[in-house]
Design a protein around this motif. Structure first.
Motif, mmCIF file in Angstrom:
data_model
loop_
_atom_site.group_PDB
_atom_site.id
_atom_site.type_symbol
_atom_site.label_atom_id
_atom_site.label_comp_id
_atom_site.label_asym_id
_atom_site.label_seq_id
_atom_site.Cartn_x
_atom_site.Cartn_y
_atom_site.Cartn_z
ATOM 1 N N ILE A 35 7.664 14.058 -0.932
ATOM 2 C CA ILE A 35 7.132 12.808 -0.404
ATOM 3 C C ILE A 35 8.240 11.943 0.180
ATOM 4 N N SER A 36 9.384 11.853 -0.513
ATOM 5 C CA SER A 36 10.469 11.009 -0.004
ATOM 6 C C SER A 36 10.995 11.515 1.332
ATOM 7 N N LYS A 37 11.095 12.834 1.486
ATOM 8 C CA LYS A 37 11.609 13.394 2.745
ATOM 9 C C LYS A 37 10.591 13.267 3.881
ATOM 10 N N VAL A 38 9.316 13.524 3.574
ATOM 11 C CA VAL A 38 8.285 13.356 4.598
ATOM 12 C C VAL A 38 8.209 11.898 5.040
ATOM 13 N N ALA A 39 8.322 10.982 4.082
ATOM 14 C CA ALA A 39 8.272 9.554 4.411
ATOM 15 C C ALA A 39 9.449 9.152 5.292
ATOM 16 N N LEU A 40 10.648 9.669 5.004
ATOM 17 C CA LEU A 40 11.813 9.359 5.837
ATOM 18 C C LEU A 40 11.651 9.923 7.243
ATOM 19 N N LEU A 41 11.071 11.119 7.342
ATOM 20 C CA LEU A 41 10.823 11.693 8.664
ATOM 21 C C LEU A 41 9.821 10.831 9.435
ATOM 22 N N MET A 42 8.734 10.419 8.784
ATOM 23 C CA MET A 42 7.736 9.577 9.440
ATOM 24 C C MET A 42 8.303 8.205 9.779
ATOM 25 N N LEU A 43 9.200 7.712 8.930
ATOM 26 C CA LEU A 43 9.856 6.431 9.217
ATOM 27 C C LEU A 43 10.669 6.528 10.498
ATOM 28 N N THR A 44 11.412 7.618 10.646
ATOM 29 C CA THR A 44 12.208 7.821 11.857
ATOM 30 C C THR A 44 11.326 7.836 13.099
ATOM 31 N N ILE A 45 10.230 8.598 13.041
ATOM 32 C CA ILE A 45 9.312 8.694 14.179
ATOM 33 C C ILE A 45 8.670 7.349 14.482
ATOM 34 N N ASN A 46 8.277 6.626 13.433
ATOM 35 C CA ASN A 46 7.609 5.346 13.634
ATOM 36 C C ASN A 46 8.540 4.304 14.249
ATOM 37 N N LEU A 47 9.820 4.320 13.859
ATOM 38 C CA LEU A 47 10.775 3.374 14.443
ATOM 39 C C LEU A 47 11.007 3.668 15.922
ATOM 40 N N VAL A 48 11.008 4.950 16.290
ATOM 41 C CA VAL A 48 11.100 5.301 17.707
ATOM 42 C C VAL A 48 9.876 4.771 18.454
ATOM 43 N N ALA A 49 8.696 4.928 17.833
ATOM 44 C CA ALA A 49 7.465 4.432 18.456
ATOM 45 C C ALA A 49 7.504 2.915 18.613
ATOM 46 N N ILE A 50 8.034 2.216 17.617
ATOM 47 C CA ILE A 50 8.175 0.762 17.717
ATOM 48 C C ILE A 50 9.089 0.402 18.884
ATOM 49 N N GLY A 51 10.184 1.138 19.034
ATOM 50 C CA GLY A 51 11.098 0.871 20.135
ATOM 51 C C GLY A 51 10.440 1.049 21.494
ATOM 52 N N ILE A 52 9.587 2.062 21.607
ATOM 53 C CA ILE A 52 8.923 2.348 22.891
ATOM 54 C C ILE A 52 7.784 1.365 23.167
ATOM 55 N N GLY A 65 7.895 3.426 5.060
ATOM 56 C CA GLY A 65 9.215 3.050 4.583
ATOM 57 C C GLY A 65 9.246 2.849 3.081
ATOM 58 N N TYR A 66 8.286 2.081 2.567
ATOM 59 C CA TYR A 66 8.288 1.806 1.130
ATOM 60 C C TYR A 66 7.677 2.937 0.319
ATOM 61 N N LEU A 106 0.827 -1.208 0.000
ATOM 62 C CA LEU A 106 0.000 0.000 0.000
ATOM 63 C C LEU A 106 0.863 1.261 0.000
ATOM 64 N N GLY A 107 1.950 1.239 0.755
ATOM 65 C CA GLY A 107 2.842 2.393 0.774
ATOM 66 C C GLY A 107 3.440 2.671 -0.587
ATOM 67 N N SER A 108 3.840 1.605 -1.274
ATOM 68 C CA SER A 108 4.408 1.771 -2.609
ATOM 69 C C SER A 108 3.387 2.317 -3.590
#
Length: 338
Positions: free
Chosen positions: A222-239, A258-259, A205-207
């Motif tokens: 879009i690529s930069k916003v996606a990378l920013l959201m990827l960073t935030i989401n990985l932090v959320a996964i860690g927590i 991510g995709y 779906l992301g692709s």
């Protein structure tokens, strides 16, 4: 066998990309599919491990002349205002094939034996060779003696380094996802399979959705916003990794953003390098494979020294580096090459 395939692909993809920019892509794609047929027939008939290795080297050569050139030729023929959508369809098809191929092959092997699986792939490759020859034969061939990468090699390497760091941030965690879910969440096999399914659906779906957004808002945004959201989401996964059923949602979102970023960045590269599109797409695929390999190594190192719980935060840091590199790359291009 997997290693020699991957190394051959990574080494020769840039060469085929360079050759396609000079001589045309359709003919090389067809030749690659014919070599794919030969390599799989050889694998099915191989009398020894030595010949299996030779056949996998040939398979690596064949795929090196197919996959990146498909991305490049779609970038060539797609209308500029539809390039993002067209590339997103190709990427989503590639992703579905990666996930479906191994289980389908394993299932087929139970009924017909492993050698027959390769004969089936050879037959499919022969059909695809005919289809692709008919499809691309009307695409004009390029004939140029100009050195397409002269003065651009550092710019190209800088561009594809974004993909390498992105791939590390994705696959350092993905490779060990099942083990982490079992260790940290005590997930059963069926729960792990469900989690991977959420990830897979999010990736497709992301692709697909990123193509529409790319055409409306632009590849770079879009690529930069996606990378920013990827960073935030990985932090959320860690927590929240051990938060029970919520992990399914975060795995879905992780793959979705991510995709989406990967697909939009492919479109961005296709737009930024119209004359070197084959070279850049090939180098980008090589960068992807390098990132996947380094990701598995780095993920194992982090887990060994600091445990599974640290890995999402390490991946978030790498995603942030990828975002920083993508921003810096644009500034350098404007300063040095425009």
């Amino acid at each position: 066998m997997v290693t020699v395939f991957a190394i051959t692909y990574a080494v020769f993809a840039p060469f085929f990309g360079w050759l396609s920019d000079k001589k045309g892509r359709g003919f090389l794609i067809t030749c690659g599919l014919l070599l794919f047929v030969v390599s799989n027939v050889l694998t099915g008939l191989a009398p020894s491990f030595f010949w299996l290795i030779i056949s996998r080297v040939m398979a690596g050569l064949s795929v090196a002349s197919i996959t990146p050139l498909i991305y490049a030729i779609i970038g060539d023929i797609a209308p500029p205002n539809r390039r993002g959508v067209w590339l997103s369809i190709v990427v989503s098809g590639h992703l579905m094939a990666l996930w479906a191929g191994a289980p389908l092959g394993t299932l087929l092997e139970q009924f017909v034996g492993w050698r027959s699986v390769f004969f089936v792939m050879a037959a499919i490759g022969a059909i695809l060779a005919v289809v692709n020859f008919q499809t691309w034969r009307t695409i004009p061939k390029k004939h140029t003696n100009r050195n397409l990468i002269q003065g651009n090699i550092l710019r190209i390497l800088g561009s594809v380094s974004v993909t390498t760091i992105w791939a590390i941030s994705m696959y350092a965690l993905y490779v060990y996802l099942g083990a982490a879910l079992y260790s940290e969440n005590k997930f059963s096999s069926s729960e792990i399979a469900l989690a991977v399914t959420f990830y897979g659906v999010g990736a497709v779906l992301g692709s697909l959705t990123s193509g529409q957004l790319t055409n409306k808002l632009g590849e770079s945004i879009i690529s930069k916003v996606a990378l920013l959201m990827l960073t935030i989401n990985l932090v959320a996964i860690g927590i929240l990794f051990s938060s029970g059923d919520w992990v399914y949602f975060f795995l879905f979102m992780w793959a979705l953003v991510g995709y989406a970023g990967f697909t939009s960045y492919q479109a961005q590269l296709a737009s930024e390098y119209p004359d070197e599109r084959g070279i850049v797409m090939a180098w980008n695929n090589t960068a992807l494979y390098i990132g996947i390999t380094l990701g598995s190594m780095i993920g194992g190192y982090v887990i060994t020294n600091w445990g599974y719980s640290t890995l999402p935060f390490a991946c978030a840091g790498l995603a942030a580096i990828s975002l920083l590199l993508s921003t810096q790359k644009v500034k350098e291009i404007k300063k040095e090459f425009v």
